[in-house]
Write an enzyme that holds these catalytic residues in place. Structure first.
Site, mmCIF file in Angstrom:
data_model
loop_
_atom_site.group_PDB
_atom_site.id
_atom_site.type_symbol
_atom_site.label_atom_id
_atom_site.label_comp_id
_atom_site.label_asym_id
_atom_site.label_seq_id
_atom_site.Cartn_x
_atom_site.Cartn_y
_atom_site.Cartn_z
ATOM 1 N N TYR A 2 -15.488 26.610 -0.787
ATOM 2 C CA TYR A 2 -15.348 25.152 -0.915
ATOM 3 C C TYR A 2 -14.350 24.742 -1.987
ATOM 4 O O TYR A 2 -13.817 23.641 -1.934
ATOM 5 C CB TYR A 2 -16.691 24.453 -1.100
ATOM 6 C CG TYR A 2 -17.589 24.988 -2.177
ATOM 7 C CD1 TYR A 2 -17.385 24.689 -3.514
ATOM 8 C CD2 TYR A 2 -18.679 25.782 -1.848
ATOM 9 C CE1 TYR A 2 -18.217 25.179 -4.500
ATOM 10 C CE2 TYR A 2 -19.529 26.272 -2.821
ATOM 11 C CZ TYR A 2 -19.292 25.967 -4.147
ATOM 12 O OH TYR A 2 -20.118 26.448 -5.116
ATOM 13 N N GLU A 15 0.837 -1.200 0.000
ATOM 14 C CA GLU A 15 0.000 0.000 0.000
ATOM 15 C C GLU A 15 0.872 1.250 0.000
ATOM 16 O O GLU A 15 0.566 2.233 -0.680
ATOM 17 C CB GLU A 15 -0.903 0.020 1.231
ATOM 18 C CG GLU A 15 -1.959 -1.044 1.242
ATOM 19 C CD GLU A 15 -2.795 -0.961 2.494
ATOM 20 O OE1 GLU A 15 -3.972 -0.555 2.374
ATOM 21 O OE2 GLU A 15 -2.287 -1.291 3.584
ATOM 22 N N GLU A 45 -7.962 6.374 10.010
ATOM 23 C CA GLU A 45 -8.420 7.189 11.132
ATOM 24 C C GLU A 45 -7.511 8.411 11.309
ATOM 25 O O GLU A 45 -7.996 9.508 11.613
ATOM 26 C CB GLU A 45 -8.432 6.359 12.424
ATOM 27 C CG GLU A 45 -9.496 5.286 12.464
ATOM 28 C CD GLU A 45 -9.068 3.950 11.858
ATOM 29 O OE1 GLU A 45 -9.754 2.952 12.123
ATOM 30 O OE2 GLU A 45 -8.063 3.894 11.111
ATOM 31 N N LYS A 104 -11.793 3.930 1.710
ATOM 32 C CA LYS A 104 -10.636 3.224 1.150
ATOM 33 C C LYS A 104 -11.177 2.052 0.332
ATOM 34 O O LYS A 104 -11.164 0.903 0.765
ATOM 35 C CB LYS A 104 -9.731 2.744 2.296
ATOM 36 C CG LYS A 104 -8.404 2.199 1.863
ATOM 37 C CD LYS A 104 -7.550 1.890 3.097
ATOM 38 C CE LYS A 104 -6.220 1.325 2.702
ATOM 39 N NZ LYS A 104 -5.381 1.028 3.879
#
Length: 120
Positions: free
Chosen positions: A54, A22, A74, A99
């Protein structure tokens, strides 16, 4: 109660994860952000400076997700929440970090974490 400004489906390439592949190969992460903002002053004045830009926020979130690899989504979600709360008009934020290519060894559509943070 604050109004909500929401960004959904922001796609960012990053190298987060606990597995070496990863970190080496990277993958696409998807971010949803809902920000509690009092939009009344902006609406009354029709003035962007009275609300949250934004477009700028999307760029900042993408940078926060795309930089400095970490093990956990997290941690990335907290990074995004902290960034959002740095904007003085934001009262609270909900961040969902998806993910979809998580290597769990079974077919699935998505893995995600959702966090809620506020100034108080």
């Amino acid at each position: 109660m604050a109004d909500l400004i929401t960004l959904r489906g922001l796609r960012v390439f990053g190298h987060h994860g606990v597995h070496p592949e990863e970190r080496a190969q990277g993958q696409t992460f998807v971010v949803d952000v809902a920000l509690g903002v009092d939009t009344r002053p902006a609406a009354l004045a029709d003035d962007l400076s009275q609300t949250l830009d934004y477009s700028l926020l999307a760029t900042q979130v993408a940078d926060a997700v795309g930089r400095q690899p970490v093990d956990l989504i997290e941690t990335v979600a907290q990074r995004v929440a902290d960034l959002c709360l740095d904007h003085p008009r934001v009262e609270h934020v909900e961040v969902t970090l998806h993910k979809p290519e998580a290597p769990v060894g079974l077919p699935l559509d998505d893995v995600a974490v959702t966090i809620h943070r506020s100034r108080t």
